[in-house]
Write a protein that holds these residues in place. Structure first.
Motif, PDB file in Angstrom:
ATOM      1  N   MET A   1      27.262  18.125 -37.642  1.00  0.00           N
ATOM      2  CA  MET A   1      25.954  17.949 -37.005  1.00  0.00           C
ATOM      3  C   MET A   1      24.879  17.935 -38.099  1.00  0.00           C
ATOM      4  O   MET A   1      24.533  18.983 -38.638  1.00  0.00           O
ATOM      5  CB  MET A   1      25.679  19.089 -36.027  1.00  0.00           C
TER       6      MET A   1
ATOM      7  N   HIS B   1      22.084  20.429 -37.837  1.00  0.00           N
ATOM      8  CA  HIS B   1      22.395  21.851 -37.902  1.00  0.00           C
ATOM      9  C   HIS B   1      23.028  22.228 -39.241  1.00  0.00           C
ATOM     10  O   HIS B   1      23.294  23.390 -39.496  1.00  0.00           O
ATOM     11  CB  HIS B   1      23.360  22.264 -36.778  1.00  0.00           C
TER      12      HIS B   1
ATOM     13  N   HIS C   1      26.076  21.830 -40.290  1.00  0.00           N
ATOM     14  CA  HIS C   1      27.459  22.314 -40.289  1.00  0.00           C
ATOM     15  C   HIS C   1      28.424  21.178 -39.984  1.00  0.00           C
ATOM     16  O   HIS C   1      28.039  20.155 -39.438  1.00  0.00           O
ATOM     17  CB  HIS C   1      27.662  23.474 -39.316  1.00  0.00           C
TER      18      HIS C   1
ATOM     19  N   MET D   1      29.491  22.596 -29.736  1.00  0.00           N
ATOM     20  CA  MET D   1      28.177  22.708 -29.098  1.00  0.00           C
ATOM     21  C   MET D   1      27.667  21.320 -28.724  1.00  0.00           C
ATOM     22  O   MET D   1      28.176  20.316 -29.218  1.00  0.00           O
ATOM     23  CB  MET D   1      27.171  23.406 -30.024  1.00  0.00           C
TER      24      MET D   1
END
Ligand code: CU
Lengths: 172, 414
Positions: free
Chosen positions: A114, A117, A119, A145
């Motif tokens: 992502m 994010h 990560h 997520m």
């Protein structure tokens, strides 16, 4: 006569005010569901669940069939209709040459994450099987997520190597 | 009707409409379609039926669960005869102990984790160093500061106290009476004499003991599998929201709780990790949680990933009942990378308000401290903090805390 003009102006003004107030007041009632279809635009993978969290940049290509970054291969993937969060699942990656011939003996590696994010994927997916006709089984796919994900494949066949990044947005 | 009364009537109608609209807004919290989708994923009604654990063929055997329950509460299974699983996993405290660091025969380096719903998790412990409930249960038994025993010690206890129960489930218990072959205390544990005694045993005798030890774990897991949270006020609310039942919604959550929920699934980014019906992705995250001065360095998942790969009782081991292709969590596990550094498992938030202190070593004594930490997102002591500052107000943080209380419910256990 003057009285009537005044009344007309007053009525118009009042109507405008009423309309504005009514719009503001009633908007939250029908707004979300009404606006959703207008604003959601193209449905990617049939999903769009972004809210609150940073939205994906506009103009992302959500196509499941893409030409690799340097135009070497045509690649497409198929997977479950609605990818569930935290559920390990498989993809089938189809690889063909630019002129449409299935690529038989490619070495494919998987990466992703992502970007917003910072990560990567929560698992280490691998191509585990060649299914024939340019199809490769990718096992161990998982997304933990909702939001905008990138899935990157590095494809090598013979002396040819190229990369492709698929975008997808998951709800949740 | 005079012009004046017409105007008055029109104005009256307007007032009614505006008042009605305003009333509607203030009495009915509105959720977008996307938010409703998210709410539904968090709803306990979306929790799928628990699939069998392929690595434990006794997982759904009621006799195994009953035997496992007896073991769970039996303090004889410890070096000082005072520690059972239930010493740290107290049923009356939601199967945890409320302490910053677990107290067995000694003190551990981590906080006791709750059990409810962990049957759905592919990983156990804060660092995921075990990949099933049964292999998890075996860890503390041989930890010198938890139960402090060894596997031959436990095998003899089964022989002396639970032979009938054991044999009804697992078949004949081998003869362990020859203490020269099966010493009182032997196992791959910290205690040097027990370790040496274990090394001295024949491979076949060690295998015999391992099998009994593993079966104990599988029985305990059969019991633990059934420890589950039940529907909370939040779940009643979501069900009402899905059915568009405004009256029940309003009767179930207060305006502040609803605001907290809105922040939880929105600007506070909580559902990045705390998602799904159990409010956890069962994955590992570095959230910049501070170190504890008195404790050794803790790299979290970075070490846990290596440990589970090397674990003699993992899903791919000979003691697992699973086929290799039923171990895909392990087969496709992320084993390396900076993201694993000081990453710890996200626990379920169901009943979280009853589980202070928080984090893997009880670093935060209150929810306020925990939320302030997330709000400011300080740099991690090691690795990279996944979080970004939220910059929420005190009022907003309090609303989130109010919402967390709506996740409390009874925990069912056999
Ligand atoms: Cu993310």
């Amino acid at each position: 006569m003057q009285n009537k003009t005044l009344k007309t102006i007053l009525t118009i003004a009042l109507t405008v005010v009423i309309t504005i107030i009514a719009f503001i007041v009633l908007m939250p009632m029908f707004g979300p569901s009404f606006m959703h279809t207008l604003m959601a635009g193209r449905m990617h993978n049939g999903m769009n669940g972004m809210h609150g969290d940073s939205a994906a940049p506009s103009g992302l290509d959500y196509a499941t069939e893409r030409t690799t970054d340097n135009g070497t291969f045509k690649v497409s993937y198929t997977t479950e209709n609605a990818i569930a969060i935290n559920q390990m699942h498989t993809w089938v990656l189809h690889v063909e040459t630019a002129d449409g011939q299935p690529v038989e003996d490619a070495t494919v590696t998987v990466d992703g994450g992502m970007p917003q994010h910072g990560h990567g994927l929560p698992t280490a997916p691998q191509v585990t099987e060649y299914l024939g006709n340019g199809d490769y089984l990718v096992e161990g796919m998982k997304f933990q997520m909702g939001g905008w994900w990138e899935v990157k494949f590095n494809i090598s066949a013979g002396d040819l190597t190229d990369t492709i990044t698929f975008n997808l947005t998951l709800e949740g | 009707m005079s012009e004046r009364s017409k105007l008055l009537a029109g104005f009256g109608l307007l007032v009614v409409l505006v008042a009605g609209g305003l009333g509607y807004i203030f009495t009915r919290p509105t959720w977008t379609d996307a938010e409703l989708v998210t709410l539904k994923t968090l709803w306990i009604g979306s929790l799928p039926p628990l699939a069998p654990d392929p690595s434990n063929q006794y997982g759904d055997d009621p006799a195994a669960a009953e035997f496992g329950k007896a073991l769970f509460f039996d303090t004889r299974f410890s070096s000082n005869e005072e520690v059972a699983c239930a010493t740290c996993h107290l049923p009356e405290k939601g199967f945890q102990d409320g302490l910053p660091l677990a107290q067995g025969v000694g003190t551990t380096n981590r906080r006791t984790m709750p059990i409810a719903g962990t049957a759905y998790s592919p990983w156990m412990f804060w660092d995921g160093r075990k990949d099933s409930q049964w292999s998890q249960a075996l860890g503390p038994l041989e930890n010198p500061v938890e139960h402090g025993g060894s596997r031959t010690f436990y095998a003899h206890l089964i022989d002396e106290n639970y032979r009938t129960e054991y044999e009804a489930i697992f078949g004949e218990l081998p003869d362990l009476s020859d203490r020269s072959r099966f010493p009182e205390a032997a196992g791959p544990v910290a205690d040097e004499s027990a370790w040496a005694a274990w090394e001295a045993m024949s491979p076949a005798d060690r295998e015999t003991v391992n099998q009994i030890f593993v079966n104990m774990g599988k029985a305990i897991a059969a019991y633990e599998r059934q420890i589950m949270p039940t529907a909370s006020r939040f779940d009643i609310y979501v069900q009402a929201a899905l059915e568009d039942d405004t009256q029940t919604m309003n009767a179930t959550l207060s305006a502040e709780e609803v605001e907290g929920l809105r922040l939880f699934i929105g600007p506070a980014n909580c559902t990045r990790c705390h998602n799904g019906s159990l409010f956890t992705d069962n994955s590992f995250h570095n959230t910049g949680v501070p170190t504890v001065e008195s404790l050794p360095e803790d790299t979290g998942r970075a070490q846990g990933a290596q440990d589970v790969l090397a674990d003699e009782f993992n899903c791919l081991s000979a003691y697992s009942d699973a086929e290799p292709n039923e171990c895909n969590e392990l087969n496709f596990m992320l084993a390396e990378g900076e993201e694993l550094e000081r990453a710890f498992k996200a626990p379920s938030l169901r009943n979280v308000t009853t589980r202070a202190p928080f984090m893997h070593a009880g670093q935060f004594t209150t929810l306020q401290t925990a939320l302030n930490h997330y709000n400011t997102a300080p740099a991690s002591p090691a690795g990279h903090n996944e979080l970004e500052p939220l910059n929420l107000s005190e009022t907003q943080l309090n609303a989130i805390i109010s919402f967390l209380y709506t996740l409390n419910s009874e925990i069912t256990a056999p």
